[in-house]
Design a protein around this motif. Structure first.
Motif, PDB file in Angstrom:
ATOM      1  N   GLU A   1       0.952  -1.282   0.083  1.00 13.39           N
ATOM      2  CA  GLU A   1       0.109   0.043   0.164  1.00 13.39           C
ATOM      3  C   GLU A   1       0.887   1.134  -0.067  1.00 13.39           C
ATOM      4  O   GLU A   1       1.818   1.603   0.866  1.00 13.39           O
ATOM      5  N   ARG A   2       0.768   2.083  -1.164  1.00 11.32           N
ATOM      6  CA  ARG A   2       1.549   3.136  -1.113  1.00 11.32           C
ATOM      7  C   ARG A   2       0.815   4.379  -0.162  1.00 11.32           C
ATOM      8  O   ARG A   2      -0.405   4.591   0.112  1.00 11.32           O
ATOM      9  N   GLU A   3       1.358   5.487  -0.006  1.00 12.09           N
ATOM     10  CA  GLU A   3       1.207   6.663   0.599  1.00 12.09           C
ATOM     11  C   GLU A   3      -0.025   7.374  -0.036  1.00 12.09           C
ATOM     12  O   GLU A   3      -0.873   8.005   0.268  1.00 12.09           O
ATOM     13  N   ASP A   4      -0.009   7.338  -1.551  1.00 15.24           N
ATOM     14  CA  ASP A   4      -0.831   7.985  -2.310  1.00 15.24           C
ATOM     15  C   ASP A   4      -2.100   7.098  -2.646  1.00 15.24           C
ATOM     16  O   ASP A   4      -3.145   7.472  -3.523  1.00 15.24           O
ATOM     17  N   GLY A   5      -2.268   6.166  -1.748  1.00 16.53           N
ATOM     18  CA  GLY A   5      -3.389   5.282  -1.852  1.00 16.53           C
ATOM     19  C   GLY A   5      -3.400   4.166  -3.068  1.00 16.53           C
ATOM     20  O   GLY A   5      -4.407   3.396  -3.118  1.00 16.53           O
ATOM     21  N   LYS A   6      -2.519   4.456  -3.816  1.00 17.91           N
ATOM     22  CA  LYS A   6      -2.495   3.213  -4.793  1.00 17.91           C
ATOM     23  C   LYS A   6      -1.645   1.933  -4.226  1.00 17.91           C
ATOM     24  O   LYS A   6      -1.164   1.998  -3.270  1.00 17.91           O
ATOM     25  N   LYS A   7      -1.582   0.881  -5.059  1.00 18.66           N
ATOM     26  CA  LYS A   7      -0.910  -0.133  -4.652  1.00 18.66           C
ATOM     27  C   LYS A   7      -0.029  -0.803  -5.657  1.00 18.66           C
ATOM     28  O   LYS A   7       0.121  -0.488  -6.802  1.00 18.66           O
TER      29      LYS A   7
END
Length: 279
Positions: A63-69
């Motif tokens: 899980e990335r900080e920008d909400g993407k994976k």
């Protein structure tokens, strides 16, 4: 959120870019989490093809900080194997033994109570004899589930054995030279030199919900006997890994130093599979 990484850690983290190569991903999956950073992931279970007798495939995403994976690893149980045997790959489309992106495997004993996680081993692409292969590959982790003698009541106990860490913060290379030197046999013989022993945190009985509970700080939303947190007995508040259910086929998996993604994913796969230990 106290679990958030400091901004500097995020910037130096190659996995935060959406365009990582499979080589970068593979390298990331074998390296211990940077100290002070919680790596947040989720596992999705794909049941397609189960009606045709295929086993589910498990996909691990960061899980990335920008909400993407970002995709990290995929795992699937091999058919025609007497013991549970999962192949783990950094390529979601190629879960074969000889594939370019073959990262490692998880193998259990016959009872399904002890599991060993291996890396891809030297010569993974060459069709060599198994004895030659087994000399080269590393054991990166082992999991031992204690059978739940109390029948089905109460949480299961699990013990995780990892190779130790050097002063530089890298993992001790662990290639057993014989069957007595494996992580599990060393653990049984209480010979823990250069090894780390972790266990699951004991859940607390909650009178209101009439169930055993752990505090996942919002990362787990569904009660399940398979939710767990892994700690060292010297500091039970430092969660090295946590795993739990958020939907029917979706689970969160978070880990910290000294664990790496391959170790944590293998431990999670073992928890889907352990037989005696799980109900």
């Amino acid at each position: 959120d106290s679990d958030a990484a400091p901004p500097s850690a995020v910037l130096t983290d190659p996995m935060m870019t959406p365009h990582s190569t499979s080589q970068e991903i593979e390298k990331f999956c074998l390296e211990p989490a940077p100290q002070g950073v919680l790596i947040k992931c989720r596992i999705s279970r794909d049941r397609k093809g189960m009606d045709r007798g295929l086993y589910p495939t498990y996909f691990l995403h960061r899980e990335r900080e920008d909400g993407k994976k970002t995709f990290l690893l995929a795992g699937r149980k091999r058919k025609k194997s007497t013991t549970s045997n999962y192949l783990i790959s950094a390529d979601p489309t190629d879960l074969s033994r000889g594939g370019e992106s073959f990262c490692g495997k998880l193998r259990s004993n016959l009872l399904g109570t002890q599991f060993t996680i291996y890396d891809s081993g030297e010569g993974g692409q060459k069709k060599t004899g198994s004895s030659e292969k087994s000399r080269n590959r590393l054991e990166v982790a082992a999991v031992v589930y204690e059978t739940n003698v109390l029948g089905f009541k109460g949480p299961r106990k699990m013990c995780v054995i990892l190779p130790g860490m050097t002063e530089e913060g890298s993992r001790v290379v662990f290639t057993p030279s014989n069957d007595q030197e494996t992580l599990i046999e060393r653990y049984k013989a209480k010979n823990m030199e250069q090894l780390i022993e972790l266990q699951n945190k004991t859940p607390v009985w909650n009178e209101d919900t009439q169930s055993y509970v752990l505090n996942f700080h919002g990362r787990v939303t569904q009660a399940s006997v398979k939710n767990f947190q892994i700690v060292h007995e010297d500091d039970v508040d430092y969660i090295v890994m946590q795993f739990g259910r958020v939907a029917e086929d979706v689970f969160t998996m978070d880990y910290r130093y000294p664990m790496c993604a391959l170790q944590a994913f293998g431990i999670a796969l073992s928890s889907f599979d352990s037989k005696l230990a799980c109900e």
